[in-house]
Design an enzyme around this catalytic site. Structure first.
Site, PDB file in Angstrom:
ATOM      1  N   LYS A 191      -4.768   0.326   6.554  1.00 39.07           N
ATOM      2  CA  LYS A 191      -5.439   1.513   7.010  1.00 39.07           C
ATOM      3  C   LYS A 191      -6.625   1.560   7.326  1.00 39.07           C
ATOM      4  CE  LYS A 191      -1.451   3.128   5.866  1.00 39.07           C
ATOM      5  NZ  LYS A 191      -0.892   2.126   4.751  1.00 39.07           N
ATOM      6  N   ARG A 215      -0.538 -21.808   1.014  1.00 40.26           N
ATOM      7  CA  ARG A 215      -0.391 -20.715   0.144  1.00 40.26           C
ATOM      8  C   ARG A 215      -1.504 -20.286  -0.880  1.00 40.26           C
ATOM      9  NH1 ARG A 215       2.489 -21.678  -3.968  1.00 40.26           N
ATOM     10  NH2 ARG A 215       4.163 -22.592  -2.877  1.00 40.26           N
ATOM     11  N   ASP A 260      -6.467   3.339  -6.397  1.00 39.18           N
ATOM     12  CA  ASP A 260      -6.073   3.133  -4.837  1.00 39.18           C
ATOM     13  C   ASP A 260      -7.125   3.779  -4.146  1.00 39.18           C
ATOM     14  OD1 ASP A 260      -5.204   3.098  -2.499  1.00 39.18           O
ATOM     15  OD2 ASP A 260      -2.984   3.052  -3.145  1.00 39.18           O
TER      16      ASP A 260
END
Ligand SMILES: Cc1ncc(COP(=O)(O)O)c(C=O)c1O
Length: 378
Positions: A194, A46, A169
């Site tokens: 994306k 992690r 963004d």
């Protein structure tokens, strides 16, 4: 190094053990330690994973940041960035953000006494007058799905005057077309799902920073809250960014064929694409980006017309998401922006007839032909 060289090489030195050209997939949860406190700098996956770290270095280079942190989705990256804001503070948000961002802010984070104000950010003067005091300014440009343009430089001046953090963004443009940190933003967020990944086979997100204090905090939050990007997804996105500089021009070339075709179609009421000289904010966009991108929205006037058209596309795939090599077509009101109330959608102009297309890398003629046949049914 140039952008293409960074796409292919940044963060991706040959593997020291084998010389493998491609960063290996370190699919491990933990690492053997030689003794207490004696290890190779890797303790638990992690916290440390070399595949993820390579991607983070790659994305930091592409956005021109000092560092980057990858998360399990674009929204997980968004949530991590919002931990910079404390209870009682205020976040000003450009009014037409991705529906999931709006939902996270209004339905989850607002419960933690953070005050969110959604304002039209296309006019910097009007925004300044309405905004009042704020601690973070969050914008999307072009926005999803209305392609509203905000002036990143003006927004960064506004944020600086307030001592606030400007977050952009940049999912729609990718760093190939727009690099907000160079325009004055403090943090850039992406849904790596994306264009960065580009192959519609991974969900992920990233926050790219330039300031060491933001880097320290996000590194801490990534480990402390734990919404990390998996090794395999990191490996997939690294594979994707290698061809970002090849895919983006092709996406745009195709959009340059599709958008004017739609613009001239008699059944279409309006087409939203920053490449049109009459698109609001076209000039601002031209000064802050090097291309117009591949997202085009158009209005067929009613939900029925949109539904008939969407039922007849064959090459364009009806589905949520964007930025893959395959053309995706969607209906924002019932899909990506269903998180807004009908009144909010109406107020913004996300009508029931609005269709959004993410133009892929196929042959442009085939895409136009597919749209032509589908539009004949409207
Ligand atoms: C502009 C934008 N930002 C953020 C997100 C959220 O990303 P993810 O779906 O990876 O959580 C999306 C998703 O569609 C998006 O379009």
């Amino acid at each position: 190094m140039g952008f293409a060289t960074d796409c292919i090489h940044a963060g991706q030195e040959p593997d020291p053990t084998t010389g493998a050209v491609t960063v290996p997939l370190y699919q491990t949860s933990t690492y053997v330690q030689e003794g207490l406190g004696k290890h190779k700098g890797y303790e638990y996956a992690r916290t440390h994973n070399l595949t993820r770290r390579s991607l983070e270095k790659n994305l930091a280079a592409l956005e021109g940041g000092s560092d980057a942190y990858c998360f399990a989705s674009g929204l997980a990256a968004t949530q991590a960035v919002l931990t910079l804001v404390k209870a009682g503070q205020r976040v000003v948000v450009s009014d037409n953000v991705y529906g999931g961002t709006h939902r996270l802010f209004t339905k989850v984070l607002a419960n933690y006494a953070i005050d969110f104000a959604f304002l039209d950010a296309t006019d910097p003067e009007a925004l300044e007058q309405q905004a009042g005091r704020f601690d973070m300014l969050w914008i999307e440009t072009p926005s999803n799905p209305l392609m509203k343009i905000c002036d990143v430089r003006r927004m960064s001046e506004l944020a600086r005057r307030q001592g606030a953090v400007l977050v952009v963004d940049n999912t729609f443009m990718s760093p190939f077309f727009q690099r907000p940190l160079a325009l004055g933003a403090d943090i850039v967020v992406h849904s790596t799902t994306k264009f960065l990944n580009g192959h519609s086979d991974s969900v992920g997100g990233v926050a790219v920073v330039k300031d060491a204090k933001h880097a320290d905090w996000l590194r801490f939050v990534q480990n402390a809250a734990g919404a990390i990007l998996s090794p395999f997804d990191s490996w997939l996105v690294l594979r994707g960014t290698k061809t970002l500089h090849l895919r983006m021009p092709r996406h745009e070339e195709n959009a340059c064929a599709v958008a004017p075709y739609l613009y001239n179609h008699r059944k279409i009421e309006r087409v939203l694409w920053p490449g049109f000289p009459d698109h609001p904010g076209h000039e601002v966009h031209k000064h802050q980006a090097t291309g117009f991108g591949a997202l085009v929205s158009f209005d067929l006037g009613s939900r029925g017309a949109a539904e008939r058209m969407l039922a007849r596309v064959r090459l364009c795939s009806l589905g949520e998401s964007l930025g893959g090599v395959e053309t995706l077509i969607s209906h924002p009101a019932t899909m990506t922006h269903a998180g807004y109330s009908p009144e909010e959608r109406l107020h913004l102009g996300i009508t029931d007839g609005l269709v959004r297309i993410s133009v892929g890398c196929e042959d442009a003629d085939d895409l136009v032909h597919d749209l032509e046949k589908a539009l004949a049914a409207v």
